[in-house]
Motif scaffolding. Structure first.
Motif, PDB file in Angstrom:
ATOM      1  N   VAL A   1      -4.676  -3.952  -2.605  1.00 11.38           N
ATOM      2  CA  VAL A   1      -5.503  -2.775  -2.849  1.00 11.38           C
ATOM      3  C   VAL A   1      -6.927  -3.055  -2.381  1.00 11.38           C
ATOM      4  CG1 VAL A   1      -6.355  -1.144  -4.556  1.00 11.38           C
ATOM      5  CG2 VAL A   1      -4.064  -2.124  -4.812  1.00 11.38           C
ATOM      6  N   LEU A   2      -7.350  -2.301  -1.404  1.00 10.47           N
ATOM      7  CA  LEU A   2      -8.683  -2.479  -0.839  1.00 10.47           C
ATOM      8  C   LEU A   2      -9.738  -1.730  -1.655  1.00 10.47           C
ATOM      9  CD1 LEU A   2     -10.191  -3.716   1.624  1.00 10.47           C
ATOM     10  CD2 LEU A   2      -9.859  -1.525   2.767  1.00 10.47           C
ATOM     11  N   ASP A   3      -9.388  -0.521  -2.111  1.00 10.81           N
ATOM     12  CA  ASP A   3     -10.336   0.269  -2.877  1.00 10.81           C
ATOM     13  C   ASP A   3      -9.578   1.346  -3.650  1.00 10.81           C
ATOM     14  OD1 ASP A   3     -12.800   0.946  -3.853  1.00 10.81           O
ATOM     15  OD2 ASP A   3     -13.403   2.136  -2.109  1.00 10.81           O
ATOM     16  N   GLY A   4     -10.109   1.723  -4.815  1.00  6.62           N
ATOM     17  CA  GLY A   4      -9.492   2.760  -5.620  1.00  6.62           C
ATOM     18  C   GLY A   4      -8.489   2.192  -6.611  1.00  6.62           C
ATOM     19  N   SER A   5      -7.770   3.091  -7.286  1.00  7.84           N
ATOM     20  CA  SER A   5      -6.773   2.662  -8.269  1.00  7.84           C
ATOM     21  C   SER A   5      -5.633   3.662  -8.319  1.00  7.84           C
ATOM     22  CB  SER A   5      -7.415   2.519  -9.657  1.00  7.84           C
ATOM     23  OG  SER A   5      -7.959   3.759 -10.077  1.00  7.84           O
ATOM     24  N   ALA A   6      -4.479   3.190  -8.816  1.00  6.23           N
ATOM     25  CA  ALA A   6      -3.288   4.032  -8.858  1.00  6.23           C
ATOM     26  C   ALA A   6      -2.318   3.509  -9.905  1.00  6.23           C
ATOM     27  CB  ALA A   6      -2.606   4.061  -7.490  1.00  6.23           C
ATOM     28  N   THR A   7      -1.451   4.394 -10.377  1.00  5.40           N
ATOM     29  CA  THR A   7      -0.349   4.010 -11.256  1.00  5.40           C
ATOM     30  C   THR A   7       0.871   3.735 -10.392  1.00  5.40           C
ATOM     31  OG1 THR A   7      -1.205   5.397 -13.043  1.00  5.40           O
ATOM     32  CG2 THR A   7       1.099   4.734 -13.175  1.00  5.40           C
ATOM     33  N   PHE A   8       1.422   2.526 -10.513  1.00  7.06           N
ATOM     34  CA  PHE A   8       2.487   2.067  -9.619  1.00  7.06           C
ATOM     35  C   PHE A   8       3.686   1.646 -10.464  1.00  7.06           C
ATOM     36  CE2 PHE A   8       4.278  -1.124  -6.567  1.00  7.06           C
ATOM     37  CZ  PHE A   8       4.448  -0.272  -5.479  1.00  7.06           C
TER      38      PHE A   8
END
Length: 285
Positions: free
Chosen positions: A216-223
């Motif tokens: 992950v380079l930038d940001g966020s997420a639900t995985f």
């Protein structure tokens, strides 16, 4: 007669040698077709054209990849394939032929495998037509072509820096451009490197022959990983997609995180906070 076949970034390169004469040609392969289609689909969604049908063909006009987004009208698939085939066989954008017909040369419509409707674009590499993409069902003919152009650009961007050497150097401006639209950086027969960009969740996936290494380079997420894919369907050889995942393990991915998804493992970007940019290194078995 000797026939040599090699793969480079989703391209099939064929060399035929006979009687001292050599003919060498490049042709789009399934990996390249998938990259073209993915870039076109992402553009369609950004433009608010989720009902588009996207077809990708090889140099000879043979269908390699077809995507019917939800809401596509019944004839969309056939029309998009016809546009792609026309662009490949005649080596020109289909808008050229639509304009010619509209200017009065209506006898052209009698040609076989000919769809003179805007939205078909050849895919080029080193000045050579290696395939084509056709789009139908967007908000307008111009939007069909815009989506097709974005798809065709994906394979050019992915292969423009590649050579026969084993060292690949990607300039920062090309990497930034790839992240802006989400596009492959390199695709070879044993590994791929993608610059991925998401502004929302996506479909669940299973890659039966690819291990994904995600940074992950930038940001966020639900995985979500593991579990069972909901409403799974085969979209390409070794590729399954679905509406979500039942069960599985949910993680929060943020900047700097790395996660490795072994081949055959269901995975899903369920939610995205704003946007997330991430590298994917795909190791092929």
């Amino acid at each position: 007669m000797r026939i040599r076949i090699g793969m480079l970034s989703g391209l099939l390169t064929v060399a035929i040698a006979a009687s001292g004469q050599v003919l060498s040609t490049k042709n789009l392969g399934i990996a390249g077709a998938r990259a073209v289609s993915d870039a076109a689909e992402q553009t369609a969604r950004k433009l608010g054209a989720p009902g588009a049908a996207i077809a990708v063909v090889d140099q000879g006009g043979n269908l390699l990849y077809l995507v019917r987004l939800d809401g596509t009208f019944a004839a969309g698939s056939r029309i998009s394939e016809g546009k792609a085939r026309t662009a490949a066989l005649f080596r020109r954008p289909t808008k050229v032929f639509e304009d010619i017909v509209n200017q009065g040369r209506t006898t052209m419509v009698a040609l076989d495998d000919f769809t003179p409707l805007q939205g078909g674009v050849p895919i080029m590499m080193d000045g050579e037509v290696i395939g084509a993409i056709g789009v139908s069902g967007a908000a307008s003919a111009a939007q069909d072509e815009e989506i097709a152009l974005a798809g065709a650009a994906a394979i050019s961007d992915a292969t423009s820096t590649m050579s026969s050497d084993e060292i690949f150097y990607l300039e920062s401006d090309k990497v930034r451009a790839a992240f802006q639209k989400g596009a492959p950086l390199i695709e070879l027969s044993d590994y791929k490197v993608h610059a991925s960009h998401r502004d929302k969740g996506g479909e669940s996936e299973i890659h039966q022959k690819e291990t994904d290494i995600i940074y992950v380079l930038d940001g966020s997420a639900t995985f979500v990983t593991g579990g069972k894919v909901v409403d799974g369907r085969t979209t390409a050889p070794g590729e399954i997609r679905g509406a979500g995942i039942e069960g599985g393990t949910t993680r929060r991915l943020t900047k700097g995180d790395v996660i490795i998804v072994p081949q055959g493992t269901p995975h899903w970007f369920k939610e995205v906070d704003g946007v997330v940019d991430y590298y994917v290194v795909k190791v092929l078995s």
